[in-house]
Each structure stands twice: as structure tokens, then as C-alpha cells.
Design an enzyme around this catalytic site. Structure first.
Site: not given
Lengths: 379, 379
Positions: A157, A323, A356
């Protein structure tokens, strides 16, 4: 509490603090005259200092990535599933460095720290920090630890963005960039969600313009809302459906607003409340802005290929099918640009239902691929 | 202001109010001893009263669906692109009825109305209303207007849920159900977004437990946040990207939290502020709960096929490819159940970049298909 520390754990660890007195000029134009970073290390640096791996954390992460601080800890570090003896980032092989970024709220210089200019906590006066600023501060930490070149810089991320930025800012100091569930820059929708989170915090009367500490207040409602909306974007629709569906908290609809009807509401409120008790509101604002502002191609006329041409690292990218915060398509943008810039790049899109959040979870295919890539790295 | 009212407009219209004195028992267990509904009509009811079409509104909608209230109006009703002479819901053919639902804030009995028991506005004491309650109240409005059977009940999103419920609650009183961009029930993620919106309102200190009117306050910040998060779910990621991308408000990054960096932030704040000035916070809470609670199959052991077996209407379903609030997959759940229940059903999935909002927009393929279906309806 870990009843016993297993053989694949880094075991008991203690953070250290590095102080830096050389001024650090930030992208926003302001300068930190001195600062400190809290960090942990796992494994042993070899004689050539060629086996060091830097872990970069995401929005709400910190330096405590693996192991336990005490035998009373109920949970290990946030990426314990991937860091340890025999794990993907194998501490028998690598010397792992994990820090809390500047602006954080876990021990590095940040809004909770004392502002030497006022004698009070920085609060909202802490300067805005960018991914580039973090990378520069991390380079100084590498200097301090005697690490001229990272074997790998690894992150998921927002952490993946730092790994990518390392390959651009310090091409000679990174051999591998491992960029997981990330994106070359935020989309309008990504920014929009961050803006809702920020407005929730900024509009909480107990935020007090960011100087709530002086009033002995905490903008808990704003932080709670920010975390709730963030949390929805971390999970896939499917994962939420599988976990909660339309299950009711108390078997029947209650027809009122104050009690909780559905399990998913209960879960979100719990997540929000728990977060609001442990995270700093100003840090949350800073981290979301660092996300929004990250856009390395902006300096190259939005040409990501040209941006990445300077890189010398090899790249490993991974994404997760469900995600929707940083979808596989966002990783493929980076992969495509790297290929066009003639870089070595491995890419794996992993079937995973968890959205995610998958990058934090011990998903067998993911752990296996991650281990295989890291094993290949010469030290 | 409409410089001139075009030939395909229903023109100047005026709402009417219908009062009902027979008690209405609600799903929550409470009873409204009397109530009123504000509504508009477009076109002319034929002698057999066989050409009536009911329009059901979505979360923030109301009775003013087409035409203008005065020559000073800057905008027509919310579904003017689909209602009027020669439009999909052709007022040369149909007598169109559009109301504001119970619990609304645009003129029907709702939280802003006087509670006869206290002499003050209902505020948070207004009973929770469900899609079923609305359908029952709409059936009484039909009685009042001399309409025994609707040629069609039509709605998008939450409005589509009402059309679906009509086919179940009053199978003999509806010939066609037009269900657009809707779902048989909310997913955990849908509920989660509603819960964030509710918590934003409930936690606004100016909400005052729902009795803000008595304090001469409005929970504007809560409403603004609720609308911002809702608005993100109405637009597709692509549509937001196409409309705003990463365009900056003032050409450069400003490195502060109070000014606006990106256009998308400016747009969201504007939408939120505008909404907070025109919508009632208690109504917003009620509407989101009506959405959460809608689940007609719950009474049939979660068997949507059995639920729909009672229906006698023909069905038209439409969905939009980039709608992620109620994706095409959600419409297909209804279509599949209708087919298995051996009902007549037409289904069209429309290529559109605009996300959930598409159902309100004059997208040529959509308008054309809508018109074709409505033209087929015998009156």
C-alpha cells in the site's frame, strides 16, 4: 500473550531511537532542524552489509513489524506472518529494518512530539511530509546503520509507494523493490475517501484546530468515522459479505438508531472506537495527505516510463484480485511502465477474497510467491 | 430559469397534499393515527383509470419529479429526463403520480412535521418506516385517486425496491414493475456505508439526539459527511477519474489541511454543504434504515424465488455497468429469481460510465430502452 514463542518468530524485540541533527529540508518548504526515528531490527547485518531489507509501513502502521515486545503481548508485530526465520523475509538471511515514519505517532518525531519552538506538542503545526521526505529520512537511517545499499525495500500500500520512490530517488542504494497492493498515484476516488476521513477529523469539535492535546481532548468521533470509512475500503464487498452478510446482532430488527442492528455495524464501530483510542488525529491527516500527494510521474510530465528510467533495481509487484482500494489494474500500470523502461520486473496477481487487507494476511499463494522472490535475492 | 418551457416538458406543475385519517400500522409496531402525503401528477387519468404510473423516489428524492414549479426555477424535477410528452414515461399516454414518502422532508408527514402528542416537531421521535410501510401508504394514495391498479410502478435504487415490493404486497394492483439500478437487499458493504453516514450525523453535537430543531440548530457537519461518503458511492471510479482526475484546485500543492488541494475535494465539499442546507438529518437516518431493512425474502427463509412467486406483474429491470453501489450482479439476482418463478421479465445491462447516478441521466441507450418498454404497456 504468546504461550510460547515459536521457532519461526523473531522473538522478543526492542525498539531503538536514532537522533539526527543535520537539518532535513522537506518538500513542503519547511525544514526539520533535528528529528528522531524509532525503529526495530530483526536478524543480523552481515560483514558486507549487503543483506539489509527495509520495511516501509502503510497508513496506520509503525515500526513494530515482527516479534513481541514482551511475553505479555497478545499480538505480534503487524507483519509477523511475513518476517521471521524461514518466512518470506527470512531473518536467517536478512537484516531487517523497520521504522516508524516521520509524522507518525508511535515514537518517531511527529505531531505528538514537543515542538522546540513553542515548548508544546506540535499538533497541527507539524509540517506536512511526503513519501519523498520519508525516503530521504530513511536514507539517513541507512547511513547511520552502515547500510550503503538495501538488498530490498519492501512495502504494501503506502509502503509500496515508498519502495517505488526509493528506486527513483536512490537508484544506487536499492537492489530490489517489492511493491505490494500499491499504485503509482491515487485516483480521484481514493482522494475522495481520504477527504471524507479528513473532514470527519477536522470537523470534530474536539479536534480544536489540531491542538486538542493542549485542551486534554481527543477527537475520537472524527477518528472513529475516519477509520470506519477507511476500513470499508480495506475489505472487499465479498469478504464483508462472507464475514457478516446481513447477520443481525440480536436476532431481530430493532427499529431504532442507537442500538446496533447488523453485525457489520457492530464490527465497524468496534474498529473505529479501538482505532480512535490508539492513533493520533494529526498523524492520520498527515498520512492521508502523503498518500494524496504521492505522484512521482508529476515531475516527468505524467510520464511514468520516463520517471522509472532512472531506476536500477529489480522489481517485484504483487496485487490481489478483490482489492478495490488499489486494484490489480493499478499495479499493472507500474508493471507496464517498468517493462517499457526495460527494467526487470516480476508480477503476480493473487486470487484472494480479502480485498486490500490481503497484503497483511498469511495467504498461502502470496506467502509462497513472496518467499520465492526474496530467496532469489543475492546477499 | 427555463427561458421557455420546451414541448417535451410537463410544464408548470403544483404539488397537492392528501390527508389520511385511517390509522396506518407500521412494521416497527407503532401506528400513525393520521398522516399526509405530498404528491404531483402529470398527464391525465383515463376513464378506466388504467393508465396510471407511480414514481417511487430514492434516498434523497421527493415528489417533484418533472416540470417546473415556477418560471423562476433553475432546474426541473429530478427525473425530468424520463417523464414528459414523448419521453420514456410519456405523459401523452400515462397519468403519472409522484409522491414524497412518509418520513420525508419535502412536505409529507416526517420528522419536520408537528407531533400531535407533543406539539413540537417529531424529530427523532418519528417512527422508523420501511419500504413495505411506504407501499401501503402509496396504496391508500392510489385509492384516493381512484386508481385500482397501476399500469406500472417505476423506480431507481431505493425506488426500485418499492416497485419490487408493490409486486409482492399488491400483486393485483400492479401490471408492470420497472426496477432500475436496484437490489433485492443491501450487502454488508452497502450497510457499512450507510452506518458511516448515520454515525456522522448521530455524532454531530448539533444533532442534539435528533431534536436539533428545538435548539434552532442543524447538524450540518454530520449531514455534509454523510452526503460526501454517499456521493462517492453514487459515482464510478472511472467517472470520478474522468471528471476530476488529479486536477488541482490552484495549480500547485498547498501543503495544508484547510485549503483544498484537488478538484475532487472541492466538488465533494460543495455537494456536502449544499445537501446539508436542504435535507433533514432525521429523514436521512430514516431513509438509510429503510434501505438496510429492505429484505423481502427474509420472510420466505431467504428464498427470493418463493418470495416473488406471488407476483403477477411483468418486470423490467435495468442496470448500469459501472454501478458499484448496486452492481448489475444485484439486478441479475432479481432477474434469475423472477425467471425461476416463471415471471415475464425483461433485463438490460446498460454500458454507462457514470456509476449508480446513471439512472438519473439521459443516457441514450437507457432512455431508448426505457421508452420501448413503457410503450409496450397496454392502457
Amino acid at each position: 500473550m504468546p504461550t510460547a514463542i515459536t521457532a519461526d518468530s523473531v522473538g522478543l524485540v526492542s525498539p531503538r531511537v536514532a537522533h539526527f541533527t543535520a537539518p532535513l529540508k522537506l518538500a513542503c518548504g519547511r525544514t526539520l532542524t533535528d528529528y528522531h526515528l524509532i525503529y526495530e531490527t530483526y536478524g543480523t547485518l552481515n560483514a558486507q552489509a549487503s543483506n539489509a531489507v527495509l520495511i516501509c509501513h502503510a497508513l496506520s502502521g509503525h515500526h513494530h513489524a515482527a516479534g513481541y515486545h514482551s511475553m505479555d503481548d497478545t499480538k505480534p508485530g503487524w507483519w509477523d506472518s511475513c518476517i521471521g526465520p524461514g518466512k518470506p523475509i527470512d531473518t536467517n538471511q536478512f537484516f531487517v529494518v523497520s521504522l516508524n515514519n516521520l509524522g507518525g505517532c508511535n515514537g518517531s518525531l511527529g505531531p505528538l512530539s514537543l515542538n522546540p519552538a513553542t515548548g508544546k506538542a506540535y499538533g497541527a503545526d507539524f509540517p506536512m511530509v511526503t513519501v519523498e521526505d520519508w525516503v530521504h529520512s530513511q536514507a539517513r537511517l541507512a547511513d547511520r546503520l552502515g547500510i550503503n545499499q538495501w538488498a530490498a525495500v519492501v512495502g504494501g500500500s503506502l509502503g509500496g509507494m515508498q519502495a517505488l520512490q526509493w528506486s527513483i530517488s536512490y537508484p544506487d542504494r536499492i537492489r530490489h523493490a517489492v511493491v505490494i497492493a500499491s499504485a503509482p498515484r491515487l485516483s480521484a476516488q481514493n482522494i475522495a475517501f481520504n477527504e471524507v476521513a479528513r473532514q470527519a477529523i477536522l470537523s470534530d469539535p474536539e479536534f480544536c484546530g489540531g491542538h486538542f492535546q493542549e485542551q486534554n481532548l481527543i477527537p475520537k468521533r472524527g477518528l472513529m468515522l475516519a477509520r470506519m470509512v477507511g476500513h470499508i475500503t480495506y475489505l472487499s464487498d465479498d469478504a464483508m459479505g462472507a464475514k457478516f452478510g446481513r447477520d443481525l446482532k440480536n436476532d431481530k430488527l430493532n427499529y431504532d438508531f442507537n442500538s446496533v442492528a447488523f453485525q457489520v455495524e457492530s464490527y465497524l464501530r468496534y474498529q473505529g472506537e479501538e482505532f480512535s483510542g490508539r492513533f493520533d488525529a494529526n498523524t492520520y491527516l498527515l498520512m492521508t495527505k502523503a498518500l494524496d500527494y504521492f505522484d512521482p510521474a508529476a515531475a516527468y510530465n505524467d510520464d511514468l516510463v520516463r520517471t522509472l528510467e532512472v531506476a536500477k533495481a529489480d522489481f517485484c509487484l504483487m496485487s490481489f484480485t478483490t482489492d478495490w482500494r488499489f486494484s490489480p489494474a493499478r499495479s499493472r500500470e507500474i508493471v507496464d511502465a517498468l517493462l517499457e523502461a526495460r527494467k526487470n520486473v516480476s508480477y503476480l496477481e493473487i486470487e484472494a477474497s480479502q480485498g486490500h487487507d490481503a497484503f497483511l494476511l498469511p495467504i498461502p499463494r502470496y506467502v509462497q510467491a513472496f518467499r520465492t522472490y526474496m530467496n532469489r535475492i543475492a546477499v
